[in-house]
Design an enzyme around this catalytic site. Sequence first.
Site, PDB file in Angstrom:
ATOM      1  N   CYS A 206       0.838  -1.190   0.000  1.00 45.78           N
ATOM      2  CA  CYS A 206       0.000   0.000   0.000  1.00 45.78           C
ATOM      3  C   CYS A 206       0.881   1.250   0.000  1.00 45.78           C
ATOM      4  CB  CYS A 206      -0.903  -0.006   1.230  1.00 45.78           C
ATOM      5  SG  CYS A 206      -1.896   1.502   1.405  1.00 45.78           S
ATOM      6  N   CYS A 209       0.077   3.298   3.638  1.00 44.72           N
ATOM      7  CA  CYS A 209       0.520   2.840   4.955  1.00 44.72           C
ATOM      8  C   CYS A 209       1.603   1.762   4.896  1.00 44.72           C
ATOM      9  CB  CYS A 209      -0.671   2.330   5.765  1.00 44.72           C
ATOM     10  SG  CYS A 209      -1.374   0.780   5.142  1.00 44.72           S
ATOM     11  N   CYS A 228      -6.375  -2.462   0.686  1.00 42.87           N
ATOM     12  CA  CYS A 228      -5.517  -2.495   1.860  1.00 42.87           C
ATOM     13  C   CYS A 228      -6.393  -2.739   3.086  1.00 42.87           C
ATOM     14  CB  CYS A 228      -4.757  -1.180   2.015  1.00 42.87           C
ATOM     15  SG  CYS A 228      -3.742  -1.098   3.516  1.00 42.87           S
ATOM     16  N   CYS A 231      -6.047   0.547   5.649  1.00 47.71           N
ATOM     17  CA  CYS A 231      -6.431   1.936   5.346  1.00 47.71           C
ATOM     18  C   CYS A 231      -7.411   1.952   4.185  1.00 47.71           C
ATOM     19  CB  CYS A 231      -5.193   2.791   5.065  1.00 47.71           C
ATOM     20  SG  CYS A 231      -4.409   2.486   3.477  1.00 47.71           S
ATOM     21  N   ASP A 353      20.714  -4.819 -18.629  1.00 49.94           N
ATOM     22  CA  ASP A 353      20.428  -5.796 -17.569  1.00 49.94           C
ATOM     23  C   ASP A 353      19.385  -6.778 -18.088  1.00 49.94           C
ATOM     24  OD1 ASP A 353      19.644  -7.217 -15.354  1.00 49.94           O
ATOM     25  OD2 ASP A 353      19.376  -5.474 -14.057  1.00 49.94           O
TER      26      ASP A 353
END
EC number: 6.3.5.13
Length: 438
Positions: A206, A209, A228, A231, A353
Amino acid sequence: MRFLSILTTKSSAYLLQKIGRGGSLPGQLGLKFDPDIFKKLTFKGPVIVVTGTNGKTSTANMIADLFERAGKKVVSNRRGDNLREGIATTLLANANLQGVVQADVVVLEVDELNVKYILPNLPVSAFVVNNFFRDQLDRAREMEQLIESIEKVLPNYDQTLILNGNDPNVVRLALKAPKANVVYFGLGRNKYSQETTNEASEGKFCPVCGNRLEYSYYQYSHIGSFHCAKCHFRTPILNVELHDIDLEDHTFYFHQEKFKDPYQGMYSMYNCAAIIAVAEVFCIGFDVVRQVFANAPQPKGRNEKFIKDGREVVLNLIKNPTGANEVMKVIEHDPADRLIVIVLNDKEQDGIDISWIYDTYFEKLMSKNTKKIVTTGTRGTDMALRLYYGGYQGVLETKETIEEALQEIGNDHDKLYVIATYTALLPSRTAIKKELGL
């Protein structure tokens, strides 16, 4: 300096066009004369910016088609010159010497890292964001850094955000844009949705939070219905929600209206949802949307088919785990016997990469239908090693060049899939056409 900037860009773009070339050089010259030239331009109508990791070229081009079919004069960087210099070329080459861009609508595809140069300096009416996935870490850095670079220019943005409501990495942008009008698009639960995923996922935590996000279902990767538990952060109510998805028939419904997706895969459905969201915002009818979908050109290297004398070759671009996984799914669902050539390069435009190949489910190719895989490219041996570690038991060979790889396939009439990274795409197209005599 505005006059010199525009004159130099227009003149150099004209000369390059005369010799059959394009590119960002004219914009580079224009920006040297006036680095603030974007702020000095005048627009007659809306400016629409499109960004995201996957699908921004197709989405931006279909949005440009949408307005053209609605009777508007459109200026757009259709060739994909999506960095600041390329965008400068597009705008200044189509402006008069007073700085007025000669178009009813401007549609710009913008590289994610270049949003910070464009959004604050142009009068953007709608900012469309498809998705955020890990891509080219050596250039784009970690995705968190990329998203933060966009968040920093959103607090004063007071126009329309058109966001993928199924991507938590995209939805979080609305938290940083309190003045914006937000429109969300996405897909509802359908027969392809899954309650769990083993794909590489970026939207795990999240942004409010830090708690781990929970999913009711996934569409692919981290795209789905999330919330979430600690929250308020969650999948928002979708203003444009596609339903009754049929990937075999390439169809979907919105407001009881049936549409046909011009391309393949779940990710393409999201591009379509974005187009419909733009049409809704700018009051363009569904009949025009259908025309756009029906006449969408086949982008080079996006499930592009070459057929001659009964031989079929399909070319696909791959550049990151999520996009590559969607290509793997399309191949996996094809019941035909097949041969596969994988061209893996590690040049600057590909991303040096290549660790992302270990986050891609090449195992989806490893069925009895796959008769042979040939790898090539600057990192062709690394690709072969990845397939070996993945447990591939079939015929596996490595060749120095794409031409040699195609010759290795020979006259076998089984369907051939060629999968290529960015710098290998055009050489692969050329080699395929030469091999088939097209």
